[in-house]
Scaffold this active site. Sequence first.
Site, short mmCIF file in Angstrom:
data_model
loop_
_atom_site.label_atom_id
_atom_site.label_comp_id
_atom_site.label_asym_id
_atom_site.label_seq_id
_atom_site.Cartn_x
_atom_site.Cartn_y
_atom_site.Cartn_z
N LYS A 22 -18.13 38.53 70.68
CA LYS A 22 -18.92 39.57 71.34
C LYS A 22 -19.74 40.36 70.32
O LYS A 22 -20.95 40.58 70.49
CB LYS A 22 -17.99 40.50 72.12
CG LYS A 22 -18.74 41.50 72.96
CD LYS A 22 -17.82 42.40 73.75
CE LYS A 22 -16.98 41.61 74.72
NZ LYS A 22 -16.43 42.40 75.81
N ARG A 92 -14.28 47.96 73.19
CA ARG A 92 -13.93 46.64 73.76
C ARG A 92 -13.41 45.70 72.70
O ARG A 92 -13.91 45.70 71.57
CB ARG A 92 -15.16 45.95 74.36
CG ARG A 92 -15.78 46.64 75.54
CD ARG A 92 -17.08 45.90 75.86
NE ARG A 92 -17.98 46.73 76.63
CZ ARG A 92 -18.13 46.62 77.94
NH1 ARG A 92 -17.45 45.75 78.61
NH2 ARG A 92 -18.98 47.40 78.57
N GLY A 101 -10.53 38.62 79.84
CA GLY A 101 -9.53 39.41 80.55
C GLY A 101 -8.18 39.51 79.86
O GLY A 101 -7.27 40.13 80.37
N MET A 103 -7.49 40.77 76.76
CA MET A 103 -7.24 41.98 75.97
C MET A 103 -7.93 43.17 76.64
O MET A 103 -8.47 43.04 77.73
CB MET A 103 -7.73 41.76 74.55
CG MET A 103 -6.79 40.83 73.82
SD MET A 103 -7.36 40.53 72.17
CE MET A 103 -8.90 39.79 72.48
N ARG A 336 -22.62 35.32 75.97
CA ARG A 336 -21.75 34.33 75.32
C ARG A 336 -21.97 32.98 76.00
O ARG A 336 -22.50 32.94 77.12
CB ARG A 336 -20.28 34.74 75.42
CG ARG A 336 -19.81 34.87 76.84
CD ARG A 336 -18.38 35.36 76.93
NE ARG A 336 -18.09 35.74 78.31
CZ ARG A 336 -17.02 36.44 78.67
NH1 ARG A 336 -16.16 36.86 77.77
NH2 ARG A 336 -16.81 36.72 79.93
N HIS A 454 -11.46 37.63 88.31
CA HIS A 454 -10.53 37.06 87.33
C HIS A 454 -10.10 35.65 87.75
O HIS A 454 -10.14 34.70 86.96
CB HIS A 454 -9.31 37.98 87.20
CG HIS A 454 -8.28 37.47 86.25
ND1 HIS A 454 -7.20 36.73 86.66
CD2 HIS A 454 -8.20 37.56 84.91
CE1 HIS A 454 -6.48 36.41 85.61
NE2 HIS A 454 -7.05 36.89 84.53
N ARG A 560 -1.15 -7.80 81.41
CA ARG A 560 0.29 -8.14 81.36
C ARG A 560 0.56 -9.16 82.47
O ARG A 560 0.66 -8.77 83.64
CB ARG A 560 1.13 -6.90 81.57
CG ARG A 560 1.07 -5.88 80.43
CD ARG A 560 1.83 -4.62 80.83
NE ARG A 560 2.17 -3.76 79.72
CZ ARG A 560 1.59 -2.57 79.50
NH1 ARG A 560 0.63 -2.14 80.29
NH2 ARG A 560 1.99 -1.82 78.48
N SER A 762 -2.97 -7.10 67.98
CA SER A 762 -3.07 -5.93 68.85
C SER A 762 -1.75 -5.18 68.75
O SER A 762 -0.68 -5.76 68.98
CB SER A 762 -3.33 -6.36 70.29
OG SER A 762 -3.31 -5.22 71.11
N ASN A 766 4.11 0.91 72.03
CA ASN A 766 5.29 1.32 72.80
C ASN A 766 6.55 0.73 72.17
O ASN A 766 7.50 1.45 71.84
CB ASN A 766 5.18 0.85 74.26
CG ASN A 766 3.91 1.33 74.92
OD1 ASN A 766 3.35 2.33 74.51
ND2 ASN A 766 3.45 0.62 75.92
N CYS A 829 -2.95 -1.60 72.05
CA CYS A 829 -2.85 -1.65 73.51
C CYS A 829 -1.66 -0.85 74.04
O CYS A 829 -1.40 -0.86 75.23
CB CYS A 829 -2.81 -3.08 74.00
SG CYS A 829 -1.41 -4.00 73.37
N TYR A 849 -10.78 -1.83 68.29
CA TYR A 849 -10.80 -1.22 69.62
C TYR A 849 -9.46 -0.55 69.95
O TYR A 849 -8.44 -0.83 69.31
CB TYR A 849 -11.13 -2.26 70.70
CG TYR A 849 -10.07 -3.32 70.92
CD1 TYR A 849 -9.00 -3.10 71.79
CD2 TYR A 849 -10.13 -4.54 70.25
CE1 TYR A 849 -8.02 -4.06 71.98
CE2 TYR A 849 -9.16 -5.52 70.44
CZ TYR A 849 -8.10 -5.27 71.31
OH TYR A 849 -7.12 -6.21 71.50
C1 PEP Z 1 3.63 -2.07 73.82
O1 PEP Z 1 4.76 -2.40 73.52
O2 PEP Z 1 3.03 -1.13 73.27
C2 PEP Z 1 2.90 -2.78 74.87
C3 PEP Z 1 1.64 -2.51 75.13
O3 PEP Z 1 3.56 -3.69 75.61
P1 PEP Z 1 4.58 -3.32 76.79
O4 PEP Z 1 4.40 -1.87 77.08
O5 PEP Z 1 4.20 -4.18 77.92
O6 PEP Z 1 5.89 -3.66 76.19
#
Ligand code: PEP
Length: 875
Positions: A22, A92, A101, A103, A336, A454, A560, A762, A766, A829, A849
Amino acid sequence: MEKLVYRFQEGSKDMSILLGGKGANLAEMTNLGLPVPSGFTITTEACRQFYQTGKKLSDDLLKELEKEIAALEVQMGKNFGDVKNPLLVSVRSGSVFSMPGMMDTILNLGLNNKTVVALAEATQNERFAYDSYRRFIQMFSDVVMHVPREKFEKKLEQIKAKNNYKIDADIPASDLKKLVQQYKEIYQTETQSDFPEEPKQQLLLAVEAVFSSWDNARAKVYRQLNDIPDHLGTAVNIQSMVFGNMGDTSGTGVAFTRNPSTGEAKLFGEFLMNAQGEDVVAGIRTPESIDKLRNIMPHVYDEFVKITSLLENHYLDMQDIEFTVETGKLFILQTRNGKRTAQASIKIAVDLVEEKLITKKQAMRRVSAKQIEQILHPTFDVQGLKQANLITSGLPASPGAASGKVYFHADDVVAAKKRGETCILARLETSPEDIEGMVSSAGILTSRGGMTSHAAVVARGMGLCCIAGCSTLTIDEKKKEISYGDIVIKEGDYISLDGGTGKVYLGEIPYDHNSMGDSFKEFMSWTDEFSKLEVRANADTPKDVQTAIHFGVTGIGLCRTEHMFFNENRIFAVRQMILAESIDERQKALDQLLLMQKEDFIQLFTITAGKPVNIRLLDPPLHEFLPKTEDEINKLAEDLSISTFYLKQRLHELSEVNPMLGHRGCRLGITYPEIYNMQAKAIIESAIVIQKSGIEVAPEIMIPFIGSQKEYNYVKDNIAKTIEDILQQENIQIGYQIGTMIEIPRACLTADEIAKEAEFFSFGTNDLTQMTYGFSRDDSEKFSWDYIEKGIMKNDPFQTLDFDGVGELISIACKKGRVVKPALKIGVCGEVGGDPASIRFFHELGLSYVSCSPYRVPVAKLVAAQVAIDEPFKK
Ligand code: PEP
Ligand code: MG
């Protein structure tokens, strides 16, 4: 000695770290020659010192303040406490990042029993003077001494009720004088001290209170939600007062240079005649649209419109501007960059590029990943909406759709959310105390307040659906019910809000998950001009693949194949295949599955039309496909013409203690090569069909769960032979590739060996996270929250990559892989492929990617562009 106070003439818009947003903008506008009331800014550094010295104003600050007050007095030709010509100021807060709002603000500071008389005489308006005085006492008491506002509101309501005054402006000077007296008594009772009469004392107490408000609970919550660091502190702006409540040629308002809900390039705002700013923001009176100002005060309107476009062109962004008209003269109190909905953000960014005010690169930074997420939020399903039970409508304050159980208090919403409910918060009007409840709700409904109340401002900032000022509804917060004629909606009943139209419906309405405007498409198409990291999608059904293509993916990063087997019509063939006693029997089942898989792949290749499609061979442990309940087992035994006893025995043989570390992934392809051969055959025969039909095709065949080169080679040689035999027979070439998932730590450490044979990698983050951390990907959320709360982990590593551990393994694998094959195609992935912080990491590693679920694609694309744009600024 560091300068702690800056006159507006001494600052600029680039000094917001020191002067707050401000203060920096007041300085900028002053230097642009705009009509800004004079004043000065106490720096954020002074605030930090205040906290370092046990909440005391330093001597240096006091000295500078003394000097600047004297200078302001000279400039204004008015003096603090002067009984003839008193200087009145506003105090202010002004933090570096806007915290609307959160302060505190005090207006009309400098009034006391004597100066109020002078003000009445100078303005020839006793009513105005005492109205300002009673407002000041209330604000000062609230902000500085924390006397509850309701105590004052109650007295105001009493005097109105007793005398039949409809609105505040009906209260005459004589009664306002009485109110002032009553307000002072409240102050005395509540604080055990007299109301401070001395303006300089008032000022110092106010400055201390504004500094202290940096640390109030609601400001802390807001900072946490918006990632604003706690150490920044707030600046304080002291500015000579101008009055919007000086009669019929005065007023005050707020306007946005473009519509903050839709982004439409048209001035959007509200004002109230004969009122002070807080009346507009607090939503206590319902204001008029800014267009009406043209009829009431054409000159002021014209001047204001000119200033708004000057400011937008100067800041190159949509501005949120506060203004006051004092007896026909326009003053600008604040500008602002305006908060806006996600939709508006995108439209404004695209429009500003088309108007040649900003570049596409700048536009990329104007929209956040969070906003892209919000724009993918649902709207109501058209059919559902047609059948819905409309009650009434209010102001469409923040778009989006919300259907949920209604609650009337922030605490109740928080508790209901914890129980897993989707909630709507209904209030007469919201205040900053409601912030936690607002965060936890899916939508907000108020019966009072306008488009800049508000509720409206905060909801738009959060991307929450909001209907404000729905005055036809009676919201009873005490009884916890809403009534509209005969209709009574009680706590816990379902209602639905359409923030785009302002309509309120009874009951639940289903959502439509697919609504985005033209600007969105245009904006998303620009991301490809900047990003280095491509974005693919994890998709295995035609619908998901279509959605992914619609969002502009460069390919499918993970199909999958097991998902195709769970289909009701197919599961029997899959079970036959698994339970087969001989290769012959298994082959029969596989032949059936081959036809089904071919159907799937032909569909996928047709939709993707030449884009790479990464198809992963069967991955989960086989018993996942087998029946679990007694009924299912009996039925399957009957269908297979075998005894239940025998089937149970087979099921027992196939069951595993640690299935996620068991007979799955490529291990299946080693035990049962015919399964992977069938899949490879289906892929390549479909590709041949597609290619022959004149459509390009680019399958990538991915072998899951590889831990060593030998494992990889065994499986790869098998399927490669199947494929090559087919191609030879057909005398045709198909541009296919075979590669692997890297999701076992050993694969990372031996990636150079694997890369010699694999055409791409890839990362399956997970499984890689599961095996690196030793956390079960299916159960760890039971304790991961404890880890986060206790500061042991910053994030859930299944949502945001664990950079130090899993990230390090990925980094090793990339280096080793690229030593062998410098141009090796490497993607991700796993779930984290769609997470903004993880995407930055993958970009920096130079991956090819990321692949994520279709609805995360737009976020991933924006982040991929943003991190590529940011690159030159790093170092
Ligand atoms: C992973 O393991 O990251 C994966 C993409 O395969 P899934 O989740 O099918 O095991
Ligand atoms: Mg996996």
